[in-house]
Enzyme design. Structure first.
Site, PDB file in Angstrom:
ATOM      1  CG  ASP A 137      -1.837   9.741  -5.637  1.00 18.30           C
ATOM      2  OD1 ASP A 137      -1.069   9.301  -6.503  1.00 18.30           O
ATOM      3  OD2 ASP A 137      -2.934   9.220  -5.367  1.00 18.30           O
ATOM      4  CG  LEU A 165       3.555   7.650   1.159  1.00 17.09           C
ATOM      5  CD1 LEU A 165       4.224   6.773   0.108  1.00 17.09           C
ATOM      6  CD2 LEU A 165       4.482   7.861   2.353  1.00 17.09           C
ATOM      7  CB  CYS A 200      -5.828  -4.371  -8.766  1.00 16.84           C
ATOM      8  SG  CYS A 200      -5.852  -3.610  -7.137  1.00 16.84           S
ATOM      9  CB  CYS A 257      -2.942  -7.006  -0.545  1.00 15.61           C
ATOM     10  SG  CYS A 257      -3.107  -5.349  -1.244  1.00 15.61           S
ATOM     11  CB  CYS A 289       0.709  -6.137   5.966  1.00 16.97           C
ATOM     12  SG  CYS A 289       2.479  -5.801   6.186  1.00 16.97           S
TER      13      CYS A 289
END
EC number: 1.17.99.6
Length: 378
Positions: A140, A175, A220, A250, A254
């Protein structure tokens, strides 16, 4: 598969998978470097719509960001790895406790860049030794679109909230990626599995999703509290509630999260002081105390002023009169960003007191944005 100069790629990949597990990675997959030719068009459409806000670097690096080969033409394969950082309890539970600040789950640990990068270098070194191929490691910090590549590598799929969703770990994966000149056998891409569910879209406090699978960062709270450098736009202040760094709404709703297992790696456990921090304590942090408290945390990167901006907005939403003296103490801050947020918080908590102080403070205020906060003309 085209020749990559590696005698037994299946054996090599098996060794890499074993090493990944030993290092604490929970997910492993491989995709061809050119697996997502659709990305440049999607990226350019998002940039044209302005959904990146003031993250100018996204536009500046668009040509490289759209494709791994745009960044490194020699890349043939991408290894994607994920570490589960799922929380041990519902991160939305403290949103109603107005005296507390809510920190996004990912920021309650050590900086994930530090957690993952060393592990990726270990993996890349093994690959280079065994194959003789070139390797590059990314966490990232470079223009690489990890989430769609992780989807191509079979780790999961990008949900309607744009975050990668895993059947095993829900929406909670850090990730990392390794680009290599080696041509490795690819895993099957994961199919989108959200179905008709819209929980992540429905819960968003600022309506940041113009459509499923599309995110307008300008709306956001994760962007506004972390990346945005100026005052929080007025329309988003009340919806911020007590979110002082990031927003997990959000992710947390999930339904795939119910299959998530908690990572047992100690370094991914949340720091206790970040789970239920008191706004009264946070608003009093000077720069040295801020740096000390958030050493090794991604929160440190936004700096004291932006962090205090967020804390003061949360205090303004708290309805807690006992915090008024702490807000007043910030009216004379050296940083206009902090002063402006303090004015808004005071006007929310004690409008009469704010009016009483307005003339004295406004008379010596040189920043136009802070003056607008005093007059309420923002």
């Amino acid at each position: 598969m085209a020749s990559s100069g590696i005698a037994n790629t299946d054996k090599l990949v098996a060794e890499l998978r074993t090493r990944a597990t030993a290092l604490g990675f929970d997910s492993f997959g491989i995709a061809p470097a050119d697996a997502r030719p659709d990305l440049p068009e999607k990226l350019n459409a998002a940039l044209a719509a302005g959904w990146h806000g003031d993250m100018a670097w996204m536009e500046e690096t668009a040509e490289r960001r759209g494709s791994p080969n745009g960044m490194w033409p020699e890349a043939r394969s991408v290894i994607l790895l994920g570490i589960n950082y799922g929380p041990e309890s519902d991160p939305l539970a403290i949103l109603g406790e107005r005296s507390l600040g809510t920190i996004s789950v990912y920021a309650r640990n050590r900086d994930y860049h530090e957690i993952i990068k060393g592990k990726l270098k270990d993996m890349a070194s093994l690959l280079a030794r065994r194959s003789g191929a070139e390797v590059k490691v990314f966490v990232d910090t470079a223009p690489l679109m990890e989430k769609p590549l992780a989807e191509a590598a079979g780790l999961g799929w990008q949900g309607k909230h744009s975050v990668l969703v895993s059947r095993e770990f829900g929406s909670w994966l850090f990730l990392g990626a390794i680009l290599t000149s080696a041509e490795l056998p690819a895993d099957s891409p994961h199919q989108e599995s959200c179905g008709t569910c819209t929980r992540c879209l429905d819960i968003c406090p600022t309506n940041a999703f113009p459509a499923p699978f599309r995110l307008d960062a300008r709306r956001c709270l994760a962007y506004l509290t972390v990346e945005h450098k100026g005052p929080i736009p007025l329309e988003f202040r009340a919806p911020m509630g007590n979110r002082i760094y990031g927003c997990d709404d959000c992710l947390a709703v999930c339904p795939w999260n119910k299959f998530a297992s908690i990572s047992r790696e100690a370094k991914l456990r949340a720091r206790p002081e970040f789970e239920r921090p008191q706004l009264a304590d946070l608003v009093q942090l000077d720069d040295d105390a801020f740096r000390s408290l958030f050493a090794g945390s991604p929160i440190k990167r936004i700096g004291q002023a932006r962090f205090l901006r967020n804390v003061l907005i949360a205090i303004g939403n708290s309805r807690d009169d006992t915090l008024i003296p702490l807000v007043e103490a910030r009216l004379g801050s050296e940083d206009a960003l902090v002063r402006g947020a303090a004015v808004w918080a005071l006007r929310k908590l004690a409008p009469e007191r704010a009016e009483h102080l307005r003339l004295a403070y406004a008379a010596k205020e040189s920043d136009s944005s802070v003056l607008l906060e005093w007059t309420g003309d923002i």
